[in-house]
Structure formats: C-alpha cells, structure tokens
Design an enzyme around this catalytic site. Structure first.
Site, PDB file in Angstrom:
ATOM      1  N   GLN A 196      38.230  33.002  34.752  1.00 49.09           N
ATOM      2  CA  GLN A 196      38.707  33.999  33.785  1.00 49.09           C
ATOM      3  C   GLN A 196      39.507  35.103  34.459  1.00 49.09           C
ATOM      4  OE1 GLN A 196      35.576  35.643  31.397  1.00 49.09           O
ATOM      5  NE2 GLN A 196      36.928  37.010  30.258  1.00 49.09           N
ATOM      6  N   GLY A 244      35.558  38.290  40.669  1.00 44.55           N
ATOM      7  CA  GLY A 244      35.773  37.175  41.579  1.00 44.55           C
ATOM      8  C   GLY A 244      37.136  36.538  41.434  1.00 44.55           C
ATOM      9  N   CYS A 245      37.586  36.368  40.200  1.00 46.74           N
ATOM     10  CA  CYS A 245      38.882  35.723  39.963  1.00 46.74           C
ATOM     11  C   CYS A 245      40.035  36.605  40.429  1.00 46.74           C
ATOM     12  CB  CYS A 245      39.025  35.364  38.482  1.00 46.74           C
ATOM     13  SG  CYS A 245      37.828  34.122  37.943  1.00 46.74           S
ATOM     14  N   THR A 246      39.889  37.905  40.273  1.00 52.92           N
ATOM     15  CA  THR A 246      40.913  38.827  40.755  1.00 52.92           C
ATOM     16  C   THR A 246      41.001  38.786  42.269  1.00 52.92           C
ATOM     17  OG1 THR A 246      40.604  40.294  38.856  1.00 52.92           O
ATOM     18  CG2 THR A 246      41.662  41.237  40.809  1.00 52.92           C
ATOM     19  N   ALA A 292      42.638  35.432  43.326  1.00 52.54           N
ATOM     20  CA  ALA A 292      44.078  35.423  43.069  1.00 52.54           C
ATOM     21  C   ALA A 292      44.825  36.285  44.082  1.00 52.54           C
ATOM     22  CB  ALA A 292      44.347  35.927  41.649  1.00 52.54           C
TER      23      ALA A 292
END
Length: 203
Positions: free
Chosen positions: A46, A51-53, A56
């Site tokens: 998401q 974590g995804c930020t 990325a």
C-alpha cells in the site's frame, strides 16, 4: 519452500496505468522494441504506509547511488493496488524516479502469481528480477521486511553480471539459477506495521 513457478520462465506481459494515468506496457519498450536491460519489478502492499514508503525510497536511492544499479541500467517498476490518484501523490511526495503502476484489478498481481501476506491481511511484498532477455531470474517474497528488497536486487544484478562474464554471452543466456521464495524475518518497525494493519482490519 519451493521456488516461484516463474523462475526461469519469460516474464508475463500486461498494460497498466502509471501515476499520471498513462498506459504503461510491460515489459517496457523503447522505439517499439523491448528494452535491452534488466528489470526489477516490486509489488508492495500500500502506497503511503511506513514500510512501503521506505522500500520505494530505497529503490529510488539505489538507482541514484548504487554502482551495480547504475552500471546495469536496471529498469525499476513499482506496483500496488492503489488508484492512480494515490500513486501520483506517492510518487510526487517521495520524488520517485521510476514508474509506479496502479493495479486495482490485480491484473499484474495475478500474472506474476503474487499472493497475500501478513496472515492474509494485505497483498504480498514480492520482488522479481528479470534479465535483459526477459527471463525471471530471482524472486523474493518478504512482506514484513521492506528493507530486504533493494538489497536482493543488488545481489541478483551482481550474480547476473558475474555469470555474463564467465559465459561471455548475453545476460539472458544460460540456465536460470532457481531462487526460493522466502519470507525474511521482520525487524521492529515492520512488526509495528503488522500491528497497525491488524488493528485496522479489526476496527
């Protein structure tokens, strides 16, 4: 755990909207031909979560600073089920330098056989490394360990480069070295993210 079924096979093709709403054809093409470079495709749960930020941004920084990323000219592509508008905000806020695609209908997720992670609470965090011949060479499934993915791509690119030196052939030649799909132990921030996700589901 058994190797991912796509290891050693040609990467699936699909078309999805990017963060600007434009159609992005995969594998990427240049002047009507498939790009002659390795590709790293990372599926993440998401946009905007901690974590995804971090994941990325690690790929963004690797493209700018990591020698093997720069030397191989690897094409990085990020994919999640978030809508185009959210992807655009995510890309702009974090100054991401690579395509981020919206897969709301799970077209790419299904094509790459990306399942669920965190006890089924979210889409799995899975990264695929594809050589310049279009063959899937490595797969990492580690939903809770966002920091493992850019490092995994680094190691796979180094392996492909070393193999190319030994054989004297193109990166796409030779048999694929099977990589098991493995879950990597999580660190404290990732456990916190799991707790937040579980709390959101139960709320």
């Amino acid at each position: 755990m058994a190797p991912h079924p796509l290891i050693g096979k040609e990467a699936p093709s699909f078309t999805l909207p990017d963060a600007n709403g434009n159609s992005f054809k995969f594998p990427p093409e240049q002047e009507g031909r498939r790009v002659d470079k390795p590709i790293a495709v990372f599926f993440y749960p998401q946009s905007g979560t901690f974590g995804c930020t971090r994941e990325a941004c690690q790929f963004r920084d690797a493209l700018a600073e990591n020698e093997i990323f720069k030397r191989s000219d690897v094409q990085v592509v990020g994919i999640s089920a978030d809508p185009v508008e959210k992807q655009k905000s995510f890309v702009q806020k974090n100054r991401l330098s690579y395509p981020v695609l919206s897969d709301q209908e799970h077209v790419a997720h299904n094509a790459f056989q990306v399942g669920r992670g965190m006890l089924g609470l979210t889409n799995a965090r899975t990264t695929f490394v594809i050589d310049s011949g279009g063959i899937v060479r490595g797969v990492l499934s580690a939903t809770m360990n966002y920091s493992a993915h850019a490092k995994f791509v680094t190691k796979e690119l180094e392996k492909m480069q070393e193999s190319q030196k030994k054989t004297g052939g193109e990166p796409g030649e030779g048999a694929a070295e099977q990589q098991p799909t493995a879950e990597v132990p999580a660190s404290s921030p990732e456990r916190d993210e799991l707790g937040r996700a579980a709390g959101a589901v139960s709320a």
